[in-house]
Design an enzyme around this catalytic site. Sequence first.
Site, PDB file in Angstrom:
ATOM      1  CG  ASP A  28      -4.917   1.583   6.065  1.00  0.00           C
ATOM      2  OD1 ASP A  28      -3.730   1.641   5.738  1.00  0.00           O
ATOM      3  OD2 ASP A  28      -5.847   1.438   5.232  1.00  0.00           O
ATOM      4  CB  ILE A  29      -9.311   4.368   4.493  1.00  0.00           C
ATOM      5  CG1 ILE A  29     -10.744   4.800   4.318  1.00  0.00           C
ATOM      6  CG2 ILE A  29      -8.700   3.838   3.223  1.00  0.00           C
ATOM      7  CD1 ILE A  29     -10.877   6.097   3.541  1.00  0.00           C
ATOM      8  CD  GLN A  91       6.365   4.425  -0.164  1.00  0.00           C
ATOM      9  OE1 GLN A  91       7.483   4.111  -0.601  1.00  0.00           O
ATOM     10  NE2 GLN A  91       6.174   5.478   0.605  1.00  0.00           N
ATOM     11  CG  HIS A  97       2.536   4.958   5.247  1.00  0.00           C
ATOM     12  ND1 HIS A  97       2.921   5.516   4.045  1.00  0.00           N
ATOM     13  CD2 HIS A  97       2.012   3.748   4.950  1.00  0.00           C
ATOM     14  CE1 HIS A  97       2.624   4.681   3.064  1.00  0.00           C
ATOM     15  NE2 HIS A  97       2.073   3.579   3.590  1.00  0.00           N
ATOM     16  CG  HIS A  99       1.052  -0.495   6.828  1.00  0.00           C
ATOM     17  ND1 HIS A  99      -0.213  -0.354   6.295  1.00  0.00           N
ATOM     18  CD2 HIS A  99       1.909  -0.084   5.862  1.00  0.00           C
ATOM     19  CE1 HIS A  99      -0.120   0.111   5.061  1.00  0.00           C
ATOM     20  NE2 HIS A  99       1.157   0.286   4.770  1.00  0.00           N
TER      21      HIS A  99
END
Length: 132
Positions: A28-29, A91, A97, A99
Amino acid sequence: MCIFCEIIKGNIPSKKVYEDDKVLAILDISQVTYGHTLVMPKKHMANIIEADDDSAAACLLTAKKLAAQIKKNTGCAGINILTNCGEAAGQSVEHLHFHIIPRYDENDAIVLRFDPSKEQDLNEVLKTVKGE
Ligand code: 5GP
Ligand code: ZN
């Protein structure tokens, strides 16, 4: 345009943790905690409720395996695996997705609290949940 579909196609760069024919896992960025990883189906689907069973199962199995790998390699104390479904649930990217969020201590950058709300009639709640 779906940002995760663009990542899957390779049009936007990402740090790949794992890939197979059905699933992609990337860092994750935002790195809420060190090692924060996202697991997503390669096929576009908006969220867990709209997911086909095959994609949902493949993502969860991958999340399970990566959770063990990440725990071993980061030395984190615990892990949260979660999926946000709908804007009201937080979201922000409408491509399913999961996490994987490694947890280190109570001072890390995520707070999950399960506070009791007002008292409920559980028989009434059960009927609602079961659609009776
Ligand atoms: P959501 O809020 O939908 O549950 O989670 C979306 C996640 O996607 C956020 O944690 C956000 O940091 C991450 N994200 C958004 N854009 C990108 C991107 O371009 N690359 C990566 N690696 N992660 C992204
Ligand atoms: Zn998509």
